[in-house]
Design a protein around this motif. Structure first.
Motif, PDB file in Angstrom:
ATOM      1  N   GLU A 255      18.547  -5.661   5.191  1.00 21.45           N
ATOM      2  CA  GLU A 255      17.944  -4.538   4.474  1.00 21.45           C
ATOM      3  C   GLU A 255      16.751  -3.930   5.222  1.00 21.45           C
ATOM      4  OE1 GLU A 255      16.370  -8.365   2.527  1.00 21.45           O
ATOM      5  OE2 GLU A 255      18.206  -7.615   3.466  1.00 21.45           O
ATOM      6  N   PHE A 256      16.267  -4.642   6.263  1.00 23.10           N
ATOM      7  CA  PHE A 256      15.106  -4.142   6.998  1.00 23.10           C
ATOM      8  C   PHE A 256      15.428  -3.780   8.455  1.00 23.10           C
ATOM      9  CE2 PHE A 256      13.077  -7.207   3.930  1.00 23.10           C
ATOM     10  CZ  PHE A 256      12.608  -6.221   3.070  1.00 23.10           C
TER      11      PHE A 256
ATOM     12  N   GLN B  82      14.146  -0.498   9.775  1.00 22.64           N
ATOM     13  CA  GLN B  82      12.687  -0.402   9.879  1.00 22.64           C
ATOM     14  C   GLN B  82      12.131  -1.171  11.078  1.00 22.64           C
ATOM     15  OE1 GLN B  82      12.271  -1.269   5.281  1.00 22.64           O
ATOM     16  NE2 GLN B  82      10.353  -0.387   6.030  1.00 22.64           N
TER      17      GLN B  82
ATOM     18  N   ILE C 225       6.714  -4.082   8.330  1.00 20.22           N
ATOM     19  CA  ILE C 225       7.513  -4.027   7.103  1.00 20.22           C
ATOM     20  C   ILE C 225       6.699  -4.519   5.916  1.00 20.22           C
ATOM     21  CG2 ILE C 225       9.521  -5.044   5.959  1.00 20.22           C
ATOM     22  CD1 ILE C 225      10.910  -5.039   8.706  1.00 20.22           C
ATOM     23  N   ILE C 226       5.969  -5.616   6.091  1.00 19.76           N
ATOM     24  CA  ILE C 226       5.161  -6.149   4.998  1.00 19.76           C
ATOM     25  C   ILE C 226       4.093  -5.145   4.586  1.00 19.76           C
ATOM     26  CG2 ILE C 226       3.525  -7.960   4.369  1.00 19.76           C
ATOM     27  CD1 ILE C 226       5.113  -9.867   6.112  1.00 19.76           C
TER      28      ILE C 226
ATOM     29  N   SER D 240       4.142  -1.884   4.978  1.00 14.32           N
ATOM     30  CA  SER D 240       4.742  -0.708   4.348  1.00 14.32           C
ATOM     31  C   SER D 240       5.157  -0.977   2.909  1.00 14.32           C
ATOM     32  CB  SER D 240       5.948  -0.249   5.167  1.00 14.32           C
ATOM     33  OG  SER D 240       6.974  -1.223   5.139  1.00 14.32           O
ATOM     34  N   LYS D 241       5.488  -2.237   2.591  1.00 13.68           N
ATOM     35  CA  LYS D 241       5.909  -2.575   1.242  1.00 13.68           C
ATOM     36  C   LYS D 241       4.741  -2.916   0.324  1.00 13.68           C
ATOM     37  CE  LYS D 241      10.352  -2.209   1.944  1.00 13.68           C
ATOM     38  NZ  LYS D 241      11.137  -1.151   1.255  1.00 13.68           N
ATOM     39  N   GLU D 242       3.689  -3.482   0.865  1.00 14.78           N
ATOM     40  CA  GLU D 242       2.626  -4.046   0.041  1.00 14.78           C
ATOM     41  C   GLU D 242       1.294  -3.314   0.141  1.00 14.78           C
ATOM     42  OE1 GLU D 242       3.063  -6.421  -2.064  1.00 14.78           O
ATOM     43  OE2 GLU D 242       5.097  -7.037  -1.525  1.00 14.78           O
TER      44      GLU D 242
ATOM     45  N   TRP E 169       0.382  -0.137  -0.324  1.00 14.67           N
ATOM     46  CA  TRP E 169       0.041   0.896  -1.296  1.00 14.67           C
ATOM     47  C   TRP E 169      -0.558   0.262  -2.556  1.00 14.67           C
ATOM     48  CZ3 TRP E 169      -0.026   5.581   0.490  1.00 14.67           C
ATOM     49  CH2 TRP E 169       0.845   5.957   1.522  1.00 14.67           C
TER      50      TRP E 169
ATOM     51  N   TRP F  44      -1.211  -0.713  -6.340  1.00 16.13           N
ATOM     52  CA  TRP F  44      -0.318  -0.812  -7.480  1.00 16.13           C
ATOM     53  C   TRP F  44      -0.979  -1.682  -8.552  1.00 16.13           C
ATOM     54  CZ3 TRP F  44       2.323  -5.452  -8.982  1.00 16.13           C
ATOM     55  CH2 TRP F  44       2.076  -6.546  -8.132  1.00 16.13           C
TER      56      TRP F  44
ATOM     57  N   PRO G 162      -2.934  -5.983  -2.910  1.00 18.98           N
ATOM     58  CA  PRO G 162      -1.776  -5.965  -1.997  1.00 18.98           C
ATOM     59  C   PRO G 162      -1.720  -7.240  -1.158  1.00 18.98           C
ATOM     60  CG  PRO G 162      -2.997  -3.899  -1.903  1.00 18.98           C
ATOM     61  CD  PRO G 162      -3.848  -4.851  -2.680  1.00 18.98           C
TER      62      PRO G 162
END
Length: 609
Positions: free
Chosen positions: A50-51, A54, A303-304, A306-308, A310, A312, A347
């Motif tokens: 899935e990555f 990226q 990847i980490i 880009s996912k974490e 932002w 939230w 994050p």
């Protein structure tokens, strides 16, 4: 294989199969080198499915090769030729051969879209070997005009003169960089006795060039044809899809040598089993796994993040499920159910060990291929300019052999070209060059091209700091009388010692007071003679000076006359601090090996009572 042995076409094809088996391993290594230089190994990062898209391939391998190429001196060439005798003809021949060699380098670099030396430098570091080809290209020399029926001598001679002018402008000797993946050189002898060049060419190109070719494999117009060029020092054979296209199959040539020059990096090893993959080793060959590791570590971190990275949060409380969309407009308040609140979540960043591993991989790559100091980057633990200079000097040792290898390889290429011009190329050729120390445009007289062919090539440094340091060292050698001025001039790429020596002696004559006095007398005589012809000689001989009355007090009889006007004093020229003259004065003061007082600085602070 003996130089005079003439092989048959079947023997050449059989030999090709045997040699190809020996080169299959090194060809595979060359393809891997291409993959890592072109950054085409993303699938080897082994990221989760899935990555995969990226994943990021860092350009470290390409940067390493290009750094090595940039640190290989291939510009600002100087050529030296040995003098074969002591008379004037030998000196004329020496100068003509020097201009021929230098002109070949200059014209080849100018008339090509990219200098073959630049291409060879890239092959040199990427594959571990560079290959140059020197051949005579008949297509670059226009055909001699044929006399038309009933054409007058005047008209034919005019066309012949035009042909001679055009043929002199063209350079029929080609210096070409060949990719090592297209070459199979004799693996059985230390001095190669044969070589194969194999490449694919367009069908239409082959068909238009060789009219009698029968297309034995029924190639289509959009297909490629395999061309096999086989050379020995005395014979050559051209095969298109294994069919000979030269008249006679294997034909004799007038070169007298193999028209290929190989330049080896020396990074490989002459193994006991003769493995070509161990002999030709590029700068990336043994760090490919580290390059994969570096890109994988960076991709995981990216990847980490880009996912974490932002911001939230979560909604907590009994009424969390009833909260609708939150309006984040400035100045707007959204009502929340009782005992329900917004909780900002922290994050998750990549583990610190991942960054540490990334730094270790980068350090391993840099130490093997191109240290940070030669790429203009800082080194850890360097605290002074002297320390940094020493580190850069040690790092530059990696490229020292490349300088010597390209000097010797270029000298071999140029001597091969001289043999071609003497033995193969019909007519004279014209060469020109414009360098920092030389400029010429001459026609080469083939009668003066005689063996033995020897030359020495030097590529001058392009770094201003290196050039300045060399000039400063030479200045100190001359001032201390360890070396002469003429010797020092020969060490500098931007100077022509012979012309400078003539100019220096001429300047000495011009600065001679006796010569200046004699020149002034001659000029005055010529001026007087010219004015006498105009009737103005008497005015020049007896000029009337204006009478200026004396000023100031009249001196007493017997007293010394007083000067009423003080001579102007020249203002001392003090250089501006930080300017080039000020730095020169500072360095000159620092070069004093012995202090003014010999006792100062001796015995730990001087001899104190």
């Amino acid at each position: 294989m003996s130089e005079l042995f003439k092989p048959t076409v079947d023997e050449i094809l059989e030999l090709k199969v045997k040699v190809a088996e020996l080169y299959s391993g090194v060809y595979e290594k060359f393809k891997q080198d291409d993959i890592f230089y072109e950054l085409e190994f993303k699938e080897r990062l082994k990221l989760p499915d899935e990555f995969v898209e990226q994943g990021v391939v860092l350009p470290t391998g390409r940067d390493m090769v290009d750094t090595c190429v940039d640190n290989t001196d291939i510009a600002n060439a100087r050529v030296f030729v040995n003098k074969k005798g002591t008379d004037d003809k030998d000196e004329e021949q020496q100068e003509m051969m020097r201009k021929l060699y230098l002109g070949l380098i200059h014209r080849t670099a100018v008339e090509n879209s990219i200098s073959p030396w630049r291409v060879m430098a890239k092959h040199y570091w990427l594959y571990g070997v560079a290959v140059a080809k020197t051949v005579w290209d008949l297509d670059r020399r226009p055909d001699a005009p044929k006399r038309k029926p009933r054409e007058s001598d005047e008209a034919y001679n005019e066309r012949a003169d035009e042909w001679r002018a055009k043929s002199g402008e063209s350079l029929p000797v080609v210096i070409q960089a060949v990719n090592p993946q297209n070459i199979m050189i004799d693996p059985y002898n230390e001095v190669p006795m044969f070589i194969f060049e194999i490449r694919e060419r367009n069908y239409l190109d082959i068909k238009s060039r060789y009219k009698d070719w029968t297309n034995p494999k029924d190639r289509g117009t959009n297909e490629k044809v395999e061309q096999i060029s086989f050379w020995t020092p005395n014979y050559r054979c051209e095969l298109m899809d294994e069919e000979p296209v030269l008249k006679g199959g294997v034909v004799e040539h007038d070169y007298g040598f193999l028209p290929y020059v190989l330049i080896d990096t020396g990074l490989g090893n002459l193994s006991a089993d003769g493995d070509m993959a161990k002999r030709y080793v590029g700068i990336l060959r043994y760090i490919q796994d580290v390059l994969i590791s570096e890109s994988r570590d960076y991709s995981i971190s990216d990847i980490i993040l880009s996912k974490e990275a932002w911001p939230w949060g979560t909604i907590e409380g009994p009424g969390a499920m009833t909260v609708g969309d939150l309006d984040q407009t400035y100045g707007t308040w959204t009502p929340m159910p009782k005992e329900t609140k917004l909780v900002a979540q922290t994050p998750q960043l990549p583990p610190q060990a991942l960054f540490q591993q990334l730094n270790i991989s980068s350090s391993v790559i840099a130490s093997h291929a191109a240290p940070n100091s030669v790429r203009g980057l800082g080194e850890a633990g360097v605290r002074s300019g002297t320390d940094r200079s020493q580190i850069i000097a040690q790092a530059a040792l990696r490229y020292r052999y490349s300088q010597e290898a390209f000097r010797n390889g270029t000298a071999k290429i140029l001597t091969n070209c001289a043999r071609l011009i003497r033995d193969v190329v019909p007519g004279d050729i014209r060469v020109w060059a414009r360098t920092p120390y030389d400029e010429f445009d001459v026609k080469i007289d083939r009668r003066l091209i005689t063996p033995p062919f020897t030359c020495y090539v030097e590529f001058g440094p392009e770094s201003e700091e290196t050039e300045y340091r060399q000039h400063d060292d030479l200045e100190r050698l001359v001032e201390s009388r360890i070396a002469t001025v003429n010797w020092a001039r020969k060490q500098m790429s931007s100077m022509n010692p012979k012309e400078l020596e003539i100019e220096t002696e001429l300047q000495k004559l011009l600065d001679n007071p006796e010569l200046q006095k004699l020149t002034a007398q001659l000029a005055a005589g010529e001026l007087t003679a010219a004015l006498s012809r105009l009737g103005l000689a008497s005015q020049v001989a007896n000029p009337t000076a204006p009478q200026v009355p004396p000023q100031g007090p009249t001196p007493q009889p017997g007293a010394m006359p007083m000067s009423t006007q003080q001579p102007p004093r020249a203002r001392p020229q003090v250089p501006v601090p930080g300017s080039a003259p000020a730095m020169q004065n500072q360095m000159r003061a620092q070069r004093r090996p012995v202090p003014v007082n010999p006792n100062v600085g001796r015995g730990g602070g001087g001899n104190r009572p």
